[in-house]
Design an enzyme around this catalytic site. Structure first.
Site, PDB file in Angstrom:
ATOM      1  N   LYS A  78       0.840  -1.196   0.000  1.00  0.00           N
ATOM      2  CA  LYS A  78       0.000   0.000   0.000  1.00  0.00           C
ATOM      3  C   LYS A  78       0.877   1.249   0.000  1.00  0.00           C
ATOM      4  O   LYS A  78       1.888   1.305   0.726  1.00  0.00           O
ATOM      5  CB  LYS A  78      -0.889  -0.029   1.250  1.00  0.00           C
ATOM      6  CG  LYS A  78      -1.889   1.105   1.374  1.00  0.00           C
ATOM      7  CD  LYS A  78      -2.755   0.897   2.612  1.00  0.00           C
ATOM      8  CE  LYS A  78      -3.818   1.951   2.808  1.00  0.00           C
ATOM      9  NZ  LYS A  78      -4.697   1.674   3.968  1.00  0.00           N
ATOM     10  N   SER A 153      -9.565   1.588   3.229  1.00  0.00           N
ATOM     11  CA  SER A 153      -8.774   2.380   2.300  1.00  0.00           C
ATOM     12  C   SER A 153      -7.754   1.557   1.516  1.00  0.00           C
ATOM     13  O   SER A 153      -7.163   2.062   0.569  1.00  0.00           O
ATOM     14  CB  SER A 153      -8.018   3.471   3.067  1.00  0.00           C
ATOM     15  OG  SER A 153      -7.110   2.891   4.000  1.00  0.00           O
ATOM     16  N   SER A 177      -9.805  -0.806   7.291  1.00  0.00           N
ATOM     17  CA  SER A 177      -9.239  -0.566   5.956  1.00  0.00           C
ATOM     18  C   SER A 177      -8.557  -1.755   5.308  1.00  0.00           C
ATOM     19  O   SER A 177      -8.205  -1.688   4.126  1.00  0.00           O
ATOM     20  CB  SER A 177      -8.259   0.612   6.013  1.00  0.00           C
ATOM     21  OG  SER A 177      -8.958   1.818   6.182  1.00  0.00           O
TER      22      SER A 177
END
EC number: 6.3.5.7
Length: 484
Positions: A78, A153, A177
């Site tokens: 990420k 996210s 997330s």
């Protein structure tokens, strides 16, 4: 099976037996990214040259018989975790061209384990979002239905794993997330206990909640990836000196004797019928396998969203104050004096959702309001932690849906409050600092994946993964893949 479809464990076995080289595997994954990249849009940065260099180094280690666990396996990260020499944006224009001089500890551990870093995946700006639509650099599309959200996210990481654009990925989980996008994209996602994995080198959102964890194609891979990144780190003051078990060794143990708690409040939140049906089917299978199911209560669940959306923005307003246009990141060139520089740089560098949360957090921390808002939210947090303590006196694990609904169409939720409410089943885990995970348990009538959430007591990731592996085995091998 094509190379890009391998799990981590399958590819590691092929590499160890010298039936395949890491370069071949990495080239296969890069070709998959190139072929499906425009459809899924999971990456902000693909590091082709770096990945091939990593693969060649891995092949040399494999040839020398010095191969650690993940040696030669393509992994994505990420874009909230710093990577030395490789752009790290946080999904924000304010850091669009930031190249860190150091790597996050979790990234360093991946490299020590021999992983090949293929690229940085997209996310909601600074991890603030539940759909991954709040990113000015790249909005991902759900591989199961390209018109739908991936969840946020860590939506880019989940989409990349589901689309076979990597063998596994790292995400972060502040209010769900990792688990929400894992649920929406039909992959496995683990949020470890707070303090289990170092936060050093992670762009901070809410420091008392952020945690790094894996997203993978199955539970065995989750155990492998989690083992690689766990452990105490003196550079993170919240990192805990707690022994780390061999999570893979726990897989395959029977469920008989385990007590699963079914929180009644998690089924009273406007749950979609498809979600309820898929979760209850999994619960019935657990019962048939010898597990004990009992109803429990987590009575403060309804207050979790309100408490979280004071605590997290308050911490974000403090953490993001460093992006002022002076030290690094975006600097507005039209400003004529210092205050104007701050105002223009932050107004133009941050997106709408980030600015909204900074304003909420700054207000909650302001003089005269601290006790009424942040202080009160912290008290509620303590009560939620107490709810879980009492629940785990009655059961070993808690089982529930991850989200109230399957993934929804892109652009369908424009009201921030309706978006925040989708976090209601994942936020309590973060407020309590517990480990939790999502694993696939079925599909909606529209063919969208549905996830099952497991929660365990602090530092019992071994129990979490043991139960998840047994559930996964009961469900049998996945017979569907996204059609790209």
């Amino acid at each position: 099976m094509e190379i890009h479809q391998f799990t981590i464990a399958q590819l590691a076995a092929q590499l160890a037996a010298r039936k395949l080289s890491s370069r071949e595997a990495t080239e296969a994954v890069l070709a998959r990214i190139e072929a499906t990249g425009e459809q899924v849009n999971a990456y902000i940065t693909v590091d082709r040259e770096g990945a091939l260099a990593d693969a060649e180094a891995a092949d040399r280690r494999l040839a020398a018989g010095e191969a650690p666990t993940l040696c030669g396996v393509p992994i994505a990260v990420k874009d909230l975790l710093c990577t030395k020499g490789l752009r790290t944006t946080g999904g924000s224009k304010i850091l669009e061209n930031f190249v860190p001089p150091y790597s996050a500890t979790a990234v360093e551990k991946l490299r020590e384990a021999g992983a090949v870093l293929v690229g940085k995946t997209t996310l909601d700006e600074f991890a603030m979002g539940s759909s991954n639509e709040h990113c000015p650099l790249a909005v991902p599309h759900n591989p199961w239905n390209l018109d739908h959200i991936c969840g946020g996210s860590s939506g880019g990481s989940a989409a990349a794993v589901a689309a076979d654009q990597c063998m596994g990925a790292l995400g972060t989980d502040t209010g769900g997330s990792i688990r929400q996008p894992a649920s929406h994209c039909g992959v496995v996602g683990v949020k470890p206990t707070y303090g289990r994995v170092s936060r050093y080198g992670v762009l901070a959102f809410a420091s008392s909640l952020d945690q790094v964890g894996p997203l993978t194609k199955d539970v065995r891979d989750a155990a492998l990836l989690l083992n690689a990144i766990c452990g105490h780190d003196p550079r993170d003051s919240t990192s805990v000196r707690e022994p780390v078990a061999d999570f893979s060794a726990e897989l395959g143990r029977p469920l008989a004797g385990l007590r699963f708690g079914l929180p009644r409040e998690y089924f009273e939140v406007g749950l979609d019928e498809d979600v309820k049906k898929a979760v209850m089917t999994a619960v019935n299978r657990l019962q048939e396998a010898g597990a004990e199911i009992r109803e429990i209560s987590l009575p403060r669940t309804e207050y979790g969203v309100a408490a979280y959306y004071l605590i997290a923005p308050a911490e974000a307003s403090s953490n993001l104050s460093r992006y002022d246009g002076v030290r690094y990141g975006y600097r507005d060139q039209e400003a004529r004096e210092l205050l104007d520089l701050y105002r223009r740089s932050r107004s133009r560098g941050f997106g709408r959702e980030v600015k909204r949360r900074i304003i909420i957090g700054t207000y909650a921390l302001s003089s005269g309001y601290y006790e009424a808002y942040y202080g009160k939210a912290s008290q509620v947090r303590a009560l939620i932690i107490d709810d879980f303590r009492r629940a785990f006196e009655e059961c070993d694990l808690i089982i529930s849906p991850v989200t109230p609904t399957p993934a929804w169409p892109l652009g369908d939720k424009s009201d921030p409050l309706s978006m925040y409410l989708t976090d209601i089943l994942t936020i309590p885990t973060n407020l309590a600092g517990l480990p939790g995970m999502s694993l696939p348990c079925g599909f909606s009538s529209k063919g969208l994946p549905i996830g099952l959430q497991l929660q365990a007591p602090h530092f019992r990731e071994d129990l979490l993964l043991r139960a998840a592996a047994a559930i996964e085995e009961q469900q049998g091998p996945a017979d569907r893949r996204p059609q790209l």
